[in-house]
Design an enzyme around this catalytic site. Sequence first.
Site, PDB file in Angstrom:
ATOM      1  N   GLU A 115       3.393  12.536   5.695  1.00  0.00           N
ATOM      2  CA  GLU A 115       2.470  11.649   6.383  1.00  0.00           C
ATOM      3  C   GLU A 115       3.091  11.112   7.671  1.00  0.00           C
ATOM      4  O   GLU A 115       4.294  10.867   7.737  1.00  0.00           O
ATOM      5  CB  GLU A 115       2.098  10.469   5.464  1.00  0.00           C
ATOM      6  CG  GLU A 115       1.609  10.918   4.092  1.00  0.00           C
ATOM      7  CD  GLU A 115       1.479   9.788   3.085  1.00  0.00           C
ATOM      8  OE1 GLU A 115       1.263   8.628   3.506  1.00  0.00           O
ATOM      9  OE2 GLU A 115       1.603  10.058   1.876  1.00  0.00           O
ATOM     10  N   GLU A 156      -6.593   3.886   6.226  1.00  0.00           N
ATOM     11  CA  GLU A 156      -6.378   3.336   4.891  1.00  0.00           C
ATOM     12  C   GLU A 156      -6.030   1.861   5.035  1.00  0.00           C
ATOM     13  O   GLU A 156      -5.295   1.473   5.943  1.00  0.00           O
ATOM     14  CB  GLU A 156      -5.243   4.075   4.181  1.00  0.00           C
ATOM     15  CG  GLU A 156      -4.853   3.512   2.826  1.00  0.00           C
ATOM     16  CD  GLU A 156      -3.616   4.171   2.236  1.00  0.00           C
ATOM     17  OE1 GLU A 156      -3.148   3.696   1.193  1.00  0.00           O
ATOM     18  OE2 GLU A 156      -3.116   5.149   2.829  1.00  0.00           O
TER      19      GLU A 156
END
Length: 430
Positions: free
Chosen positions: A234, A345
């Site tokens: 990520e 997120e």
Amino acid sequence: MASSCCGKGRAPVVVPLLALLAVSCALSVSASGGAGGNGTRTAEFRSGDELRAYRTILARMVRMNKASVKTIQSSDGDVIHCVPAHLQPAFDHPKLRGQKPEAEPVDRPKIVVSHDAAGEEEEGDAEFPQAWSDGGESCPGGTVPIRRTTESDLRRYSGSLRRYGMKPRAAGVRRDSTSDGHEHAVGYVTGDQFYGAKASLNVWPARVASAAEFSLSQIWVISGTFGNDLNTIEAGWQVSPQLYGDNSPRFFTYWTSDAYQATGCYNLHCSGFVQTNRRIAIGAAISPASAYNGRQFDISLLIWKDPRRGHWWLQLGSGPLVGYWPSSLFSHLGGHANMVQFGGEVVNTRPAGSHTPTQMGSGHFPREGFNRAAYFRNVQVVDWDNNLLPARDLRLVADHPACYGIQGGYNRAWGDYFYYGGPGRNVHCP
């Protein structure tokens, strides 16, 4: 403007051991003094595992300070150590011990023109905008910049020190359930073999309601099932008051090979990711950021698997490489990814029983469009032959559209794109 000290001819700054040892007392007091009246924190800190974790962090802090050949004081309060590349935390990992950073790969992903001959808008090789390098600062050749972990970082951390710098278990990837308090608005592709992903995303100073929450925008490269064997890589930007001590958007990386259980971490808080770039500090603030109805600043990120050595490299647009995740860290990602996600997120702790007002992206809904909403543009994937292709069949999903939305499209300038985000709590998101 950033300023430097401890250059040639001067000893590097070393945090006094007495000051570091004082952290132990402070942590013990905070653990036994309450943390909301919960005795769990006390038991964890007094356990052998917790104490060993503290000593490991302490030892790394001292070692990075001692190894630093130049120390840069950033205008935003960060301290950046320039550490010889072979002494960075990556090489504490048992599978990497004794190694040195590998040479940059020759074969980079090739752009394939498609989608009715629409091509990607090429990014230049402009300097990556970070606060610590505002005045043209960088680390000397052969070193890498490492953001200092401070005493206040450890005092501020509310969880077990055994998980310092890690995400909550099994909470970082969008699934069909949001019972863990993590909410997403993402575009994703699946059903194929992927060897990388690329996109440009604009950076925002998202407002985060409490230290227990964060807001991020990133690319996920994923393989394995959604059980304990999940592998992810990520990278993106994040606002996390607990991790960084402020509300600035910061460049970050992450990895795990076991669904966020015991492996991986943010940035360089543990061994694993190998940094090779001396001008980019992972975990440092990105400055400037985008402004509502004002100028937009975006970053272009490319994660891709070197077809020769198998490592996963992180690249800024068409320009410099930041570093790599060694293939030996992973099981499933040792081969390829089977899903790629792009998007936002947040953590929703439901303060006072209501949805959090923590913002995703700009804090505005996708329908407001350019200059107002957060976006991902030129969303692409890397295929088996090291080609960059449009992310066909990109599916868009928001866990709670009334809180954080997503909507996308395609044009010749931006290729596949989407706007996403929102304000969190509002009259339609109680």
